[in-house]
Design an enzyme around this catalytic site. Structure first.
Site, PDB file in Angstrom:
ATOM      1  N   LYS A 111       0.842  -1.212   0.000  1.00 43.41           N
ATOM      2  CA  LYS A 111       0.000   0.000   0.000  1.00 43.41           C
ATOM      3  C   LYS A 111       0.870   1.251   0.000  1.00 43.41           C
ATOM      4  CE  LYS A 111      -4.281  -1.666   0.407  1.00 43.41           C
ATOM      5  NZ  LYS A 111      -5.005  -2.355   1.443  1.00 43.41           N
ATOM      6  N   LYS A 194      -3.923 -11.909  -7.348  1.00 46.66           N
ATOM      7  CA  LYS A 194      -4.902 -12.617  -6.515  1.00 46.66           C
ATOM      8  C   LYS A 194      -6.333 -12.188  -6.856  1.00 46.66           C
ATOM      9  CE  LYS A 194      -6.000 -11.448  -2.294  1.00 46.66           C
ATOM     10  NZ  LYS A 194      -6.173 -11.146  -0.880  1.00 46.66           N
ATOM     11  N   LYS A 197     -11.646  -9.111  -3.433  1.00 49.96           N
ATOM     12  CA  LYS A 197     -12.964  -8.496  -3.288  1.00 49.96           C
ATOM     13  C   LYS A 197     -13.025  -7.136  -3.937  1.00 49.96           C
ATOM     14  CE  LYS A 197     -14.335  -9.825   1.325  1.00 49.96           C
ATOM     15  NZ  LYS A 197     -13.519  -9.090   2.303  1.00 49.96           N
TER      16      LYS A 197
HETATM   17  P1  AMP Z   1     -10.379 -10.725   2.928  1.00 46.54           P
HETATM   18  O1  AMP Z   1     -11.340 -10.677   1.807  1.00 46.54           O
HETATM   19  O2  AMP Z   1      -9.072 -10.124   2.570  1.00 46.54           O
HETATM   20  O3  AMP Z   1     -10.945 -10.253   4.227  1.00 46.54           O
HETATM   21  O4  AMP Z   1     -10.045 -12.273   3.133  1.00 46.54           O
HETATM   22  C1  AMP Z   1     -10.822 -13.174   3.891  1.00 46.54           C
HETATM   23  C2  AMP Z   1     -10.197 -14.557   3.824  1.00 46.54           C
HETATM   24  O5  AMP Z   1     -10.257 -15.048   2.471  1.00 46.54           O
HETATM   25  C3  AMP Z   1      -8.708 -14.580   4.199  1.00 46.54           C
HETATM   26  O6  AMP Z   1      -8.443 -15.765   4.922  1.00 46.54           O
HETATM   27  C4  AMP Z   1      -8.006 -14.583   2.874  1.00 46.54           C
HETATM   28  O7  AMP Z   1      -6.732 -15.190   2.950  1.00 46.54           O
HETATM   29  C5  AMP Z   1      -8.951 -15.418   2.026  1.00 46.54           C
HETATM   30  N1  AMP Z   1      -8.825 -15.057   0.601  1.00 46.54           N
HETATM   31  C6  AMP Z   1      -9.088 -13.850   0.033  1.00 46.54           C
HETATM   32  N2  AMP Z   1      -8.862 -13.874  -1.295  1.00 46.54           N
HETATM   33  C7  AMP Z   1      -8.435 -15.141  -1.578  1.00 46.54           C
HETATM   34  C8  AMP Z   1      -8.030 -15.798  -2.788  1.00 46.54           C
HETATM   35  N3  AMP Z   1      -8.033 -15.165  -3.953  1.00 46.54           N
HETATM   36  N4  AMP Z   1      -7.666 -17.099  -2.710  1.00 46.54           N
HETATM   37  C9  AMP Z   1      -7.669 -17.767  -1.520  1.00 46.54           C
HETATM   38  N5  AMP Z   1      -8.033 -17.189  -0.356  1.00 46.54           N
HETATM   39  C10 AMP Z   1      -8.409 -15.907  -0.356  1.00 46.54           C
END
Ligand code: AMP
Ligand code: TRP
Length: 331
Positions: A111, A194, A197
């Site tokens: 960031k 990756k 969201k």
């Molecule tokens: P976040 O959306 O960053 O709050 O992520 C919530 C959970 O989803 C965390 O454990 C992340 O590591 C997992 N996660 C988010 N994006 C991915 C992805 N593209 N592949 C695998 N795990 C993910």
């Protein structure tokens, strides 16, 4: 029984990556553990978000989790900011850390590169200290997350160990639980990035669990692949098709080898079509269940009950921490 915890930020819409990387495993393990899952709304505030949006996302996510199989019979399901102990311990944890170690965290560094050091919110620097508090507060030993979160669990162990040494044993040290397949689902349009969201550049490469299924199927059909038209797993040379194989394997619980064997004489078109159909079968029931939970009073009750149960554990631990740190003067 070991304690397991995980959290997710209410930012943007829930993706297939979130499901396969973290929630799927949480759901699988919830019965055999003392389980906690929460919506990390305070983490969501580490960079500015519109209040109305974050409010709605909390409820959307809560309903999605239940639809994905989080079961309040086995799991304490709550919203982070409903349990004040997270904030207090987060503050105490922050005092145990050095600016140097926090500014070496990958998330902060990337960031900072984008926004410059002076434009970056303090919340991003202390993001890991709040996350460490989330985990240490419950003596959690297992944290199912995607691989991008490994570093956060590692620093949680360091901080826990440091505090145990300084003040006397008070925390169990956690381990991450990262699935072999599905730990990092990539963007369908850019398989070197990756699936995330909030990928404003490339929504076309992200499958959102609550999105219109036909839209998602189209995204699978137009996923970027190479020109070899042969289906086998090689993340280096064939990141696009390997990502699709991982998604297929994770949804069906099949091995990569089984999928390679099944499609050894097929082309990308056939494989993508099968995957799109599989996705439909997997996502439609989740969407049905989501509708059932989202506008039902039960949803708020579940979250409130989860917070009451979580607070019982968290308040006891915080008291212990205060005593050990010497800031509980009246005992
Ligand atoms: P976040 O959306 O960053 O709050 O992520 C919530 C959970 O989803 C965390 O454990 C992340 O590591 C997992 N996660 C988010 N994006 C991915 C992805 N593209 N592949 C695998 N795990 C993910
Ligand atoms: N940082 C995690 C993410 O973005 C969310 C999170 C916050 C979390 N607190 C946690 C995950 C505690 C596991 C345990 O994915």
């Amino acid at each position: 029984m070991k304690t397991m915890i995980t959290g997710v930020q209410p930012t943007g819409n829930f993706t297939l990556g979130n499901y396969l990387g973290a929630i799927k495993n949480f759901v699988k393990l919830q019965k055999e553990h003392n389980s906690f899952i929460f919506i990390a709304d305070l983490h969501g505030l580490t960079s500015y978000q519109e209040p109305k949006k974050i409010h709605d996302t909390i409820l959307d996510l809560a309903a999605t989790y239940l639809a994905c199989g989080v079961d309040p019979k086995y799991t304490n399901f709550f919203v982070q900011s409903d349990v004040n102990e997270h904030s207090v311990l987060g503050f105490l944890v922050a005092f145990q850390c050095r600016v140097g170690e926090l500014s070496r965290m990958t998330q902060y560094k990337s960031k900072k590169e984008k926004q410059g050091k002076d434009g970056i919110d303090l919340g991003l620097l202390i993001y890991p200290t709040l996350m460490a508090a989330d985990i240490l507060l419950y003596d959690a030993e297992i944290v199912p997350v995607g691989s991008d979160q490994k570093q956060h669990i590692e620093i949680t162990r360091d901080i826990g160990e440091r505090m145990n040494k300084r003040y006397g044993d008070m925390f169990k040290l956690p381990d991450y639980y990262v699935p072999e397949i599905g730990h990092k689902i990539m963007n369908l349009q850019n398989p070197n990035e990756k699936m995330s969201k909030s990928s404003p550049i490339n929504d076309k490469g992200t499958i959102f669990i609550l999105d219109d299924i036909n839209n998602s199927k189209k995204k699978i059909m137009s996923a970027v692949t190479d020109s070899e038209n042969k289906i086998y797993f090689d993340e280096e040379k064939k990141p696009g098709i390997s990502n699709l194989i991982s998604i297929y394997a994770s949804i069906t619980n099949k091995s990569i080898k089984d999928i390679e064997d099944k499609y050894k004489d097929s082309n990308y078109g056939t494989f993508k079509k099968d995957l799109a159909d599989l996705l439909e079968k997997f996502i439609l029931p989740i969407q049905e269940k989501y509708k059932k939970y989202r506008y039902n009073d039960e949803l708020i009750k579940i979250l409130h009950n989860g917070a009451i149960e979580a607070e019982k554990v968290a308040s006891k631990k915080l008291l212990e921490v205060r005593e050990k740190m010497g800031i509980k003067y009246d005992n």
